[in-house]
Design a protein around this motif. Structure first.
Motif, PDB file in Angstrom:
ATOM      1  N   MET A   1      44.394  43.193  24.631  1.00 59.47           N
ATOM      2  CA  MET A   1      44.163  41.871  25.222  1.00 59.47           C
ATOM      3  C   MET A   1      44.284  41.920  26.749  1.00 59.47           C
ATOM      4  O   MET A   1      43.490  41.312  27.460  1.00 59.47           O
ATOM      5  N   LYS A   2      45.288  42.646  27.240  1.00 60.36           N
ATOM      6  CA  LYS A   2      45.462  42.766  28.688  1.00 60.36           C
ATOM      7  C   LYS A   2      44.256  43.452  29.322  1.00 60.36           C
ATOM      8  O   LYS A   2      43.804  43.058  30.407  1.00 60.36           O
ATOM      9  N   ALA A   3      43.742  44.467  28.641  1.00 54.21           N
ATOM     10  CA  ALA A   3      42.570  45.187  29.155  1.00 54.21           C
ATOM     11  C   ALA A   3      41.368  44.262  29.210  1.00 54.21           C
ATOM     12  O   ALA A   3      40.579  44.299  30.172  1.00 54.21           O
ATOM     13  N   LEU A   4      41.218  43.413  28.192  1.00 53.17           N
ATOM     14  CA  LEU A   4      40.092  42.482  28.153  1.00 53.17           C
ATOM     15  C   LEU A   4      40.197  41.447  29.266  1.00 53.17           C
ATOM     16  O   LEU A   4      39.208  41.136  29.939  1.00 53.17           O
ATOM     17  N   LEU A   5      41.400  40.928  29.473  1.00 50.97           N
ATOM     18  CA  LEU A   5      41.616  39.960  30.547  1.00 50.97           C
ATOM     19  C   LEU A   5      41.335  40.589  31.918  1.00 50.97           C
ATOM     20  O   LEU A   5      40.771  39.946  32.812  1.00 50.97           O
ATOM     21  N   LYS A   6      41.740  41.857  32.074  1.00 42.85           N
ATOM     22  CA  LYS A   6      41.482  42.561  33.325  1.00 42.85           C
ATOM     23  C   LYS A   6      39.982  42.722  33.550  1.00 42.85           C
ATOM     24  O   LYS A   6      39.482  42.543  34.677  1.00 42.85           O
ATOM     25  N   LEU A   7      39.253  43.045  32.478  1.00 43.75           N
ATOM     26  CA  LEU A   7      37.802  43.173  32.586  1.00 43.75           C
ATOM     27  C   LEU A   7      37.158  41.851  32.980  1.00 43.75           C
ATOM     28  O   LEU A   7      36.225  41.813  33.789  1.00 43.75           O
ATOM     29  N   ILE A   8      37.646  40.760  32.403  1.00 38.76           N
ATOM     30  CA  ILE A   8      37.115  39.438  32.737  1.00 38.76           C
ATOM     31  C   ILE A   8      37.325  39.136  34.217  1.00 38.76           C
ATOM     32  O   ILE A   8      36.416  38.669  34.912  1.00 38.76           O
ATOM     33  N   GLN A   9      38.527  39.425  34.707  1.00 40.22           N
ATOM     34  CA  GLN A   9      38.828  39.199  36.128  1.00 40.22           C
ATOM     35  C   GLN A   9      37.923  40.040  37.024  1.00 40.22           C
ATOM     36  O   GLN A   9      37.397  39.557  38.034  1.00 40.22           O
ATOM     37  N   LEU A  10      37.737  41.304  36.655  1.00 39.53           N
ATOM     38  CA  LEU A  10      36.898  42.197  37.446  1.00 39.53           C
ATOM     39  C   LEU A  10      35.442  41.733  37.461  1.00 39.53           C
ATOM     40  O   LEU A  10      34.773  41.782  38.498  1.00 39.53           O
ATOM     41  N   GLU A  11      34.945  41.275  36.305  1.00 42.04           N
ATOM     42  CA  GLU A  11      33.561  40.799  36.221  1.00 42.04           C
ATOM     43  C   GLU A  11      33.360  39.542  37.066  1.00 42.04           C
ATOM     44  O   GLU A  11      32.333  39.385  37.725  1.00 42.04           O
ATOM     45  N   ILE A  12      34.334  38.661  37.044  1.00 41.99           N
ATOM     46  CA  ILE A  12      34.248  37.431  37.841  1.00 41.99           C
ATOM     47  C   ILE A  12      34.199  37.763  39.327  1.00 41.99           C
ATOM     48  O   ILE A  12      33.389  37.223  40.086  1.00 41.99           O
ATOM     49  N   ARG A  13      35.069  38.694  39.749  1.00 40.22           N
ATOM     50  CA  ARG A  13      35.089  39.076  41.173  1.00 40.22           C
ATOM     51  C   ARG A  13      33.844  39.864  41.557  1.00 40.22           C
ATOM     52  O   ARG A  13      33.250  39.632  42.609  1.00 40.22           O
ATOM     53  N   LYS A  14      33.428  40.792  40.699  1.00 39.44           N
ATOM     54  CA  LYS A  14      32.275  41.637  41.013  1.00 39.44           C
ATOM     55  C   LYS A  14      31.003  40.818  41.173  1.00 39.44           C
ATOM     56  O   LYS A  14      30.186  41.065  42.070  1.00 39.44           O
TER      57      LYS A  14
END
Length: 233
Positions: A1-14
């Motif tokens: 779950m933490k990895a998924l949340l991190k991916l979401i944050q990265l996609e939003i910023r990218k």
């Protein structure tokens, strides 16, 4: 779950998705202006377009749902379709990250973006229109405060249904790898849910909305299910 949340944050910023909030505000203001026009300005001997608060709320639901389903197709095009079209998705898939998690993160962003935009816009626009009517009294009667909880539930479910419907263009977008095709599909879907006669609208029928939302969820699942083995070229 933490990895998924991190991916979401990265996609939003990218993808600089927070920069799209300006478009969300402009869209909501356009809906508000149109609602004010047909409710409080475009009146005749028989009254305005909406005769009751329920009619006005239905109008807001329909317009916000339609607008943000199309908006969701733009976000989806930016997050998914453009990367497939430009083949930049290949570089992402070379990272030691599960393809399923990456695609899931992208779809979750589109889904939550649609839910939040519709939910917040519905509440704010309805509140503003009710406030205006408290001075103009174009719509007769007063708002039943006891109906507010049920309206909030309706807004919430409507937003979730619309977010599911907003995933339907993913099917055409992934097949054609085309941004225009994705957005045109969203427009066609909106045309379908906006169709009707009199006070009847397809998009305001719970059964229709639920069925289309399930279709969207199914499309999202199918687009992720075999992503690990699928050829992305």
């Amino acid at each position: 779950m933490k990895a998924l949340l991190k991916l979401i944050q990265l996609e939003i910023r990218k993808n600089k998705l927070l920069g799209m909030l300006k478009g969300v505000v402009i869209t909501s203001l356009a809906i508000l202006a149109f609602m004010i026009l047909v409710t409080y300005i475009d009146t005749s001997e028989s009254g305005g377009e909406f005769k009751t608060y329920a009619d006005m709320f239905d109008g807001v639901y329909l317009f916000t749902k339609s607008a943000f389903i199309i908006f969701a197709s733009v976000v989806m095009s930016k997050l998914v379709i453009e990367e497939y079209k430009n083949n930049t998705i290949t570089l992402l898939f070379m990272y030691p990250i599960s393809r399923k998690k990456l695609m899931t993160a992208k779809i979750i962003i589109v889904f939550l973006f649609t839910v939040v935009c519709i939910f917040v816009s519905d509440i704010l626009l309805n509140a503003i229109l009710v406030g205006i009517n408290s001075f103009t009294h174009v719509i007769p009667g007063s708002l039943d405060l006891n109906s507010i909880p049920s309206e909030l539930i309706r807004i919430s479910t409507d937003a979730v249904y619309a977010a599911g419907i907003g995933l339907i263009p993913l099917f055409i977008g992934m097949r054609k790898k085309s941004v225009p095709a994705t957005i045109v599909t969203a427009v066609l879907v909106v045309s379908l849910i906006s169709s009707g006669f009199g006070n009847f609208r397809m998009g305001n029928q719970v059964g229709v909305s639920l069925a289309l939302a399930l279709v969207g969820a199914g499309i999202a699942y199918l687009s992720i299910r075999n992503i690990e083995q699928k050829d992305i070229a």
